[in-house]
Design an enzyme around this catalytic site. Structure first.
Site, PDB file in Angstrom:
ATOM      1  N   CYS A  16      55.853  63.134  36.314  1.00  0.00           N
ATOM      2  CA  CYS A  16      56.175  61.948  35.167  1.00  0.00           C
ATOM      3  C   CYS A  16      57.774  61.477  35.433  1.00  0.00           C
ATOM      4  O   CYS A  16      58.350  60.675  34.998  1.00  0.00           O
ATOM      5  CB  CYS A  16      55.947  62.246  33.799  1.00  0.00           C
ATOM      6  SG  CYS A  16      54.363  63.174  33.466  1.00  0.00           S
ATOM      7  N   HIS A  37      60.146  57.845  29.785  1.00  0.00           N
ATOM      8  CA  HIS A  37      58.719  58.325  30.386  1.00  0.00           C
ATOM      9  C   HIS A  37      57.830  58.190  28.890  1.00  0.00           C
ATOM     10  O   HIS A  37      58.207  58.643  27.840  1.00  0.00           O
ATOM     11  CB  HIS A  37      58.771  59.612  30.675  1.00  0.00           C
ATOM     12  CG  HIS A  37      57.164  60.010  30.962  1.00  0.00           C
ATOM     13  ND1 HIS A  37      56.217  59.471  31.308  1.00  0.00           N
ATOM     14  CD2 HIS A  37      56.581  61.369  30.429  1.00  0.00           C
ATOM     15  CE1 HIS A  37      55.065  60.117  31.427  1.00  0.00           C
ATOM     16  NE2 HIS A  37      55.432  61.241  30.790  1.00  0.00           N
ATOM     17  N   ASN A  80      49.788  57.925  28.293  1.00  0.00           N
ATOM     18  CA  ASN A  80      50.596  58.463  29.486  1.00  0.00           C
ATOM     19  C   ASN A  80      50.107  58.221  30.799  1.00  0.00           C
ATOM     20  O   ASN A  80      49.324  59.084  31.125  1.00  0.00           O
ATOM     21  CB  ASN A  80      50.849  60.017  28.980  1.00  0.00           C
ATOM     22  CG  ASN A  80      51.937  60.601  29.740  1.00  0.00           C
ATOM     23  OD1 ASN A  80      52.050  60.223  31.139  1.00  0.00           O
ATOM     24  ND2 ASN A  80      52.331  61.782  29.373  1.00  0.00           N
TER      25      ASN A  80
HETATM   26  C1  LIG Z   1      50.214  68.051  22.617  1.00  0.00           C
HETATM   27  C2  LIG Z   1      50.618  68.080  21.233  1.00  0.00           C
HETATM   28  C3  LIG Z   1      50.275  66.482  20.572  1.00  0.00           C
HETATM   29  C4  LIG Z   1      50.059  69.022  20.278  1.00  0.00           C
HETATM   30  O1  LIG Z   1      50.518  68.734  18.955  1.00  0.00           O
HETATM   31  P1  LIG Z   1      51.103  70.165  18.087  1.00  0.00           P
HETATM   32  O2  LIG Z   1      51.833  69.611  16.942  1.00  0.00           O
HETATM   33  O3  LIG Z   1      52.062  70.526  19.130  1.00  0.00           O
HETATM   34  O4  LIG Z   1      49.839  71.037  18.099  1.00  0.00           O
HETATM   35  P2  LIG Z   1      49.678  72.419  17.861  1.00  0.00           P
HETATM   36  O5  LIG Z   1      49.245  72.936  19.290  1.00  0.00           O
HETATM   37  O6  LIG Z   1      50.974  73.173  17.212  1.00  0.00           O
HETATM   38  O7  LIG Z   1      48.479  72.493  16.959  1.00  0.00           O
HETATM   39  C5  LIG Z   1      48.444  72.132  15.656  1.00  0.00           C
HETATM   40  C6  LIG Z   1      47.068  72.024  14.916  1.00  0.00           C
HETATM   41  O8  LIG Z   1      46.400  70.850  15.699  1.00  0.00           O
HETATM   42  C7  LIG Z   1      45.196  71.248  16.283  1.00  0.00           C
HETATM   43  N1  LIG Z   1      45.069  70.807  17.364  1.00  0.00           N
HETATM   44  C8  LIG Z   1      45.636  71.114  18.746  1.00  0.00           C
HETATM   45  N2  LIG Z   1      45.211  69.997  19.656  1.00  0.00           N
HETATM   46  C9  LIG Z   1      44.574  69.132  19.101  1.00  0.00           C
HETATM   47  C10 LIG Z   1      43.932  68.095  19.357  1.00  0.00           C
HETATM   48  N3  LIG Z   1      43.960  67.581  20.688  1.00  0.00           N
HETATM   49  N4  LIG Z   1      43.284  67.413  18.426  1.00  0.00           N
HETATM   50  C11 LIG Z   1      43.100  67.929  17.113  1.00  0.00           C
HETATM   51  N5  LIG Z   1      43.751  68.890  16.943  1.00  0.00           N
HETATM   52  C12 LIG Z   1      44.414  69.606  17.778  1.00  0.00           C
HETATM   53  C13 LIG Z   1      45.482  72.912  16.468  1.00  0.00           C
HETATM   54  O9  LIG Z   1      44.231  73.546  16.486  1.00  0.00           O
HETATM   55  C14 LIG Z   1      46.295  73.183  15.266  1.00  0.00           C
HETATM   56  O10 LIG Z   1      45.557  73.535  14.225  1.00  0.00           O
HETATM   57  P3  LIG Z   1      45.754  74.503  13.141  1.00  0.00           P
HETATM   58  O11 LIG Z   1      47.162  74.122  12.311  1.00  0.00           O
HETATM   59  O12 LIG Z   1      44.408  74.267  12.064  1.00  0.00           O
HETATM   60  O13 LIG Z   1      45.839  75.903  13.755  1.00  0.00           O
HETATM   61  C15 LIG Z   1      52.175  68.154  21.165  1.00  0.00           C
HETATM   62  O14 LIG Z   1      52.501  69.356  21.493  1.00  0.00           O
HETATM   63  C16 LIG Z   1      53.029  67.343  21.901  1.00  0.00           C
HETATM   64  O15 LIG Z   1      53.195  65.994  21.959  1.00  0.00           O
HETATM   65  N6  LIG Z   1      53.604  67.888  22.954  1.00  0.00           N
HETATM   66  C17 LIG Z   1      54.452  67.128  23.983  1.00  0.00           C
HETATM   67  C18 LIG Z   1      53.473  66.713  24.948  1.00  0.00           C
HETATM   68  C19 LIG Z   1      54.010  65.606  26.092  1.00  0.00           C
HETATM   69  O16 LIG Z   1      54.460  64.770  25.835  1.00  0.00           O
HETATM   70  N7  LIG Z   1      53.455  65.989  27.293  1.00  0.00           N
HETATM   71  C20 LIG Z   1      53.745  65.097  28.399  1.00  0.00           C
HETATM   72  C21 LIG Z   1      54.751  65.640  29.123  1.00  0.00           C
HETATM   73  S1  LIG Z   1      54.764  64.501  30.646  1.00  0.00           S
END
Ligand SMILES: CC(C)(COP(=O)(O)OP(=O)(O)OC[C@H]1O[C@@H](n2cnc3c(N)ncnc32)[C@H](O)[C@@H]1OP(=O)(O)O)[C@@H](O)C(=O)NCCC(=O)NCCS
Length: 334
Positions: A124, A259, A290
């Site tokens: 990215c 990005h 993305n």
């Molecule tokens: C990926 C992302 C959206 C996940 O969100 P998050 O808030 O960190 O999610 P978590 O892993 O803490 O999980 C929180 C809850 O959502 C759930 N969950 C995780 N992924 C899920 C999905 N795809 N859909 C629905 N629920 C989901 C988990 O099971 C958890 O549930 P619980 O609270 O009942 O245990 C977030 O971490 C993020 O945006 N990260 C940066 C990613 C990014 O920009 N990457 C590109 C880089 S180039």
């Protein structure tokens, strides 16, 4: 014997982006279309990422097709033809040939042969890596016009049952021509890497494991929370350094084009950088998803096409992702 003194190339003092083009995958994929296999929902994906739809290419379109279309649009926008291009740089992580480089094939397709051509793998951050290289090549006198393309067919790397990253990903390509300029148009590139966090965004397994361990087609995974924290806390200072190095302040920036990873990351960076409300922000992720190396030029293409910013505007751009790697610079928009 007396050894001769070598001649070393020197080039123009300044560079700028001469033209830009972008294309998105032809299919609109909604959150509802992908939520089932990951037990997610339209609401969850919108809240956590800001993505409403993502664009994905069909089976008949590959990453080189997307890249070639974007390249031709960038050439047209710059008023140039393939024959004017000395170097083609393709930034991608989704061209699935170890060799030859996709850039050489694109150079041939757009009539740029015998331009030098090579691919870079900086995920990215790839577009901003490419801009940094193009700027340096032109100012060093190694090339007059350089075509930089960020192109991805991320859907080829998607596991529909993966909850970590696949739901973010879209397909597209953005391209620019970088060439000489009478005035400064590309600020210094601030870039780097942190390989200790290589695991944070990764391929499930290597091509060797695919062959030797029967693991099937590899797909992408990420450690969402670590990537989120890294992006939010460590990338804003990189963007600030790019402004400092270019000699501009936050209130002089007209557009912020990070990005398109996640809308929440974009919002937090705006706060940390204390960007004034007058700064126009690239938010193409909402409809495009993305698209890794393509995301910054696509977000730029949209801001220009919709008239949200005008040609000549100062834009701060920053790419960051798998590696982990990052690069940022302030540019004058074409
Ligand atoms: C990926 C992302 C959206 C996940 O969100 P998050 O808030 O960190 O999610 P978590 O892993 O803490 O999980 C929180 C809850 O959502 C759930 N969950 C995780 N992924 C899920 C999905 N795809 N859909 C629905 N629920 C989901 C988990 O099971 C958890 O549930 P619980 O609270 O009942 O245990 C977030 O971490 C993020 O945006 N990260 C940066 C990613 C990014 O920009 N990457 C590109 C880089 S180039």
């Amino acid at each position: 014997m007396t050894r001769p003194t070598l001649t070393q190339a020197t080039g123009p003092a300044h560079t700028r982006i001469l033209g830009l083009g972008g294309v998105r995958g032809e299919n609109v994929v909604t959150n509802d279309d992908i939520a089932g296999p990951i037990d997610s929902s339209d609401e969850w994906i919108r809240q956590r990422t800001g993505i409403v739809t993502r664009r994905r290419a069909g089976a008949g379109t590959d990453v080189i097709d997307l890249a070639t279309d974007a390249a031709n649009l960038a050439l047209k926008d710059a008023g140039l033809t393939g024959a004017d291009i000395d170097v083609v740089i393709l930034s991608t992580v989704t061209y699935f040939h170890q060799t030859p480089a996709g850039a050489a094939i694109i150079a041939d397709r757009i009539g740029a042969s015998p331009a030098a051509a090579f691919d870079i793998s900086a995920a990215c951050a790839g577009y901003c890596y490419g801009i940094g290289q193009a700027d340096a090549l032109v100012r060093a006198g190694t090339a007059r016009n350089v075509l930089v393309i960020g192109a991805e067919k991320m859907s080829d790397f998607v596991d529909p049952t993966d909850r970590s990253i696949s739901f973010l990903l879209g397909d597209g390509a953005g391209a620019v021509v970088v060439g000489p300029s009478d005035t400064p148009g590309i600020g210094p590139t601030i870039w780097g890497s942190d390989g200790a966090q290589a695991h944070a965004i990764r391929q499930t397994h290597s091509w060797l494991a695919t062959r030797d361990e029967g693991l099937g087609w590899p797909t992408l995974r990420q450690e969402g929370q670590s990537v989120y924290k890294w992006a939010v806390w460590q990338m804003a200072p990189v963007a600030q350094k790019a402004m400092d190095a270019a000699g501009v302040t936050a209130d002089q920036i007209e557009a912020f084009i990070p990005h398109q990873a996640n809308m929440r990351i974009i919002d937090q960076m705006i706060k940390t950088l204390k960007l004034p409300e007058s700064v126009v922000v690239g938010r193409d992720i909402a409809d495009t998803g993305n698209t890794s190396a393509a995301s910054i030029p696509l977000a730029t293409e949209r801001l220009l096409r919709e008239g949200q910013v005008s040609s000549g505007a100062l834009a701060l751009q920053i790419g960051f992702g798998a590696g982990l790697v990052y690069a940022a610079q302030v540019v004058v928009l074409p």
